[in-house]
Design an enzyme around this catalytic site. Structure first.
Site, mmCIF file in Angstrom:
data_model
loop_
_atom_site.group_PDB
_atom_site.id
_atom_site.type_symbol
_atom_site.label_atom_id
_atom_site.label_comp_id
_atom_site.label_asym_id
_atom_site.label_seq_id
_atom_site.Cartn_x
_atom_site.Cartn_y
_atom_site.Cartn_z
ATOM 1 N N SER A 7 -60.627 60.348 36.781
ATOM 2 C CA SER A 7 -61.135 59.288 35.903
ATOM 3 C C SER A 7 -61.513 59.906 34.568
ATOM 4 O O SER A 7 -62.487 60.673 34.474
ATOM 5 C CB SER A 7 -62.357 58.627 36.542
ATOM 6 O OG SER A 7 -62.878 57.663 35.662
ATOM 7 N N HIS A 32 -56.841 57.619 35.897
ATOM 8 C CA HIS A 32 -57.631 56.400 36.034
ATOM 9 C C HIS A 32 -58.345 56.130 34.713
ATOM 10 O O HIS A 32 -59.114 56.956 34.217
ATOM 11 C CB HIS A 32 -58.635 56.592 37.171
ATOM 12 C CG HIS A 32 -59.427 55.373 37.507
ATOM 13 N ND1 HIS A 32 -58.938 54.351 38.280
ATOM 14 C CD2 HIS A 32 -60.701 55.018 37.189
ATOM 15 C CE1 HIS A 32 -59.859 53.421 38.424
ATOM 16 N NE2 HIS A 32 -60.944 53.788 37.763
ATOM 17 N N ASP A 34 -60.824 53.672 32.771
ATOM 18 C CA ASP A 34 -61.846 52.628 32.900
ATOM 19 C C ASP A 34 -61.988 51.873 31.584
ATOM 20 O O ASP A 34 -62.511 52.407 30.604
ATOM 21 C CB ASP A 34 -63.191 53.259 33.272
ATOM 22 C CG ASP A 34 -63.189 53.807 34.685
ATOM 23 O OD1 ASP A 34 -62.849 53.055 35.612
ATOM 24 O OD2 ASP A 34 -63.532 54.998 34.852
ATOM 25 N N MET A 36 -63.901 49.099 29.750
ATOM 26 C CA MET A 36 -65.158 48.334 29.863
ATOM 27 C C MET A 36 -65.408 47.579 28.559
ATOM 28 O O MET A 36 -65.137 48.101 27.473
ATOM 29 C CB MET A 36 -66.332 49.274 30.127
ATOM 30 C CG MET A 36 -66.145 50.180 31.338
ATOM 31 S SD MET A 36 -67.633 51.124 31.672
ATOM 32 C CE MET A 36 -67.023 52.313 32.873
ATOM 33 N N HIS A 65 -58.298 50.263 35.058
ATOM 34 C CA HIS A 65 -59.331 49.545 35.819
ATOM 35 C C HIS A 65 -60.141 48.728 34.814
ATOM 36 O O HIS A 65 -60.971 49.273 34.088
ATOM 37 C CB HIS A 65 -60.190 50.587 36.554
ATOM 38 C CG HIS A 65 -61.369 50.023 37.273
ATOM 39 N ND1 HIS A 65 -62.399 50.827 37.723
ATOM 40 C CD2 HIS A 65 -61.682 48.747 37.638
ATOM 41 C CE1 HIS A 65 -63.308 50.064 38.330
ATOM 42 N NE2 HIS A 65 -62.911 48.811 38.283
ATOM 43 N N MET A 67 -62.913 46.558 33.782
ATOM 44 C CA MET A 67 -64.251 46.035 34.095
ATOM 45 C C MET A 67 -64.649 45.152 32.929
ATOM 46 O O MET A 67 -65.427 45.541 32.039
ATOM 47 C CB MET A 67 -65.227 47.205 34.277
ATOM 48 C CG MET A 67 -65.072 47.886 35.615
ATOM 49 S SD MET A 67 -65.779 49.529 35.635
ATOM 50 C CE MET A 67 -64.390 50.417 34.992
ATOM 51 N N MET A 137 -64.983 49.593 45.102
ATOM 52 C CA MET A 137 -65.979 50.301 44.301
ATOM 53 C C MET A 137 -67.048 50.857 45.239
ATOM 54 O O MET A 137 -67.702 50.101 45.965
ATOM 55 C CB MET A 137 -66.647 49.351 43.291
ATOM 56 C CG MET A 137 -65.789 48.940 42.109
ATOM 57 S SD MET A 137 -65.195 50.320 41.107
ATOM 58 C CE MET A 137 -66.716 51.068 40.530
ATOM 59 N N ASP A 175 -63.371 54.259 44.481
ATOM 60 C CA ASP A 175 -63.786 54.698 43.141
ATOM 61 C C ASP A 175 -65.310 54.791 43.051
ATOM 62 O O ASP A 175 -65.998 53.775 43.167
ATOM 63 C CB ASP A 175 -63.258 53.672 42.114
ATOM 64 C CG ASP A 175 -63.566 54.035 40.670
ATOM 65 O OD1 ASP A 175 -64.045 55.154 40.417
ATOM 66 O OD2 ASP A 175 -63.315 53.176 39.799
HETATM 67 C C1 DX5 Z 1 -67.320 53.572 37.340
HETATM 68 C C2 DX5 Z 1 -65.871 53.867 37.136
HETATM 69 C C3 DX5 Z 1 -65.392 55.116 37.794
HETATM 70 C C4 DX5 Z 1 -66.078 56.393 37.367
HETATM 71 C C5 DX5 Z 1 -66.100 57.312 38.553
HETATM 72 O O1 DX5 Z 1 -67.591 52.304 36.841
HETATM 73 O O2 DX5 Z 1 -65.077 52.805 37.620
HETATM 74 O O3 DX5 Z 1 -63.976 55.238 37.659
HETATM 75 O O4 DX5 Z 1 -65.443 57.012 36.284
HETATM 76 O O5 DX5 Z 1 -66.843 58.437 38.212
HETATM 77 P P1 DX5 Z 1 -67.493 59.388 39.296
HETATM 78 O O6 DX5 Z 1 -66.370 59.989 40.099
HETATM 79 O O7 DX5 Z 1 -68.232 60.396 38.464
HETATM 80 O O8 DX5 Z 1 -68.398 58.549 40.166
HETATM 81 ZN ZN ZN Z 2 -62.894 53.044 37.705
#
Ligand code: DX5
Ligand code: ZN
Length: 217
Positions: A7, A32, A34, A36, A65, A67, A137, A175
């Site tokens: 990620s 990956h 993220d 947001m 991903h 969010m 999650m 994740d």
């Molecule tokens: C959290 C993200 C994850 C995050 C995971 O909202 O969706 O992808 O980057 O990070 P770690 O592995 O540090 O929990």
């Molecule tokens: Zn994620």
């Protein structure tokens, strides 16, 4: 083989190209990403420009991903910039079927993410036949570096039973808070795709490939 998805939220953004290229020697690896929006989760990350530039320096698949509120608004603005998988949150959408169909027109793979507080049985069984990936999650979304929530294991087992019942092939991705201590139990329960941020990126970059492999054991 289990797919590992570093990620990049946890990577060094000032040296993103070097961070990405550190994984050139790994196989079965996705990046990956993220996305947001500062509304669905209380954090903002990056958008199309960063994704497009990442796609230029790697041949690994890109896993987005989202969010975000209104994920349907992102389908056209993020298409054709190298994203392989488009995952949206089940909780952020009312008309799931039409969104899945729309994503399929523009992306090779479509995923559904579920928050820790959402019961897995909210997903009607027929939906599993429509998608390529379910993201469980195992932390509350929005931030890296949180601790794994153990109840996620039951959801993984349920999904594995659904795959067996209907002879389906969707990926079970997990994740949040993943490390070499909890990865074996996740794989045993049925996970096929593990996202890991801080576990990988807290190390020197020459150790990233080894950290990736340590999650498959
Ligand atoms: C959290 C993200 C994850 C995050 C995971 O909202 O969706 O992808 O980057 O990070 P770690 O592995 O540090 O929990
Ligand atoms: Zn994620």
């Amino acid at each position: 083989m289990i797919t590992i998805a570093p990620s990049i939220l946890a990577s060094d953004f000032l040296n993103l190209q070097t961070e990405i290229e550190a994984f050139d020697g790994n196989s079965n690896l996705w990046f990956h990403l993220d996305i947001m929006d500062g509304h669905y989760v209380p954090n903002l990350t990056f958008g199309q420009t960063v994704v497009k530039n990442i796609s230029k320096v790697t041949s690994h698949k890109l896993d987005a991903h989202f969010m975000v509120n209104n994920p349907e608004d992102y389908i056209s603005s993020f298409k054709d910039i190298g994203i392989y998988n488009f995952t949206f949150h089940w909780e952020s959408v009312t008309h799931h079927d039409s969104l899945i169909s729309e994503i399929k027109k523009h992306y090779p793979s479509v995923g559904i993410a579920l928050n820790p507080g959402t019961d897995i049985t909210v997903i009607p069984e027929y939906i599993f036949k429509e998608i390529d990936l379910i993201l469980i999650m195992s932390v509350n979304p929005g931030f890296g570096g949180q601790s794994f929530i153990p109840s996620s294991l039951e959801k993984i087992k349920y999904l594995k039973s659904i795959k067996e019942k209907f002879n389906l092939n969707f990926q079970i991705q997990v994740d949040g808070g993943i490390n070499d201590q909890n990865a074996p139990s996740l794989i045993k329960a049925g996970a096929t795709n593990l996202v890991a941020g801080s576990y990988i990126f807290k190390n020197n970059s020459n150790e990233y490939p080894k950290k990736v492999e340590s999650l498959r054991k």
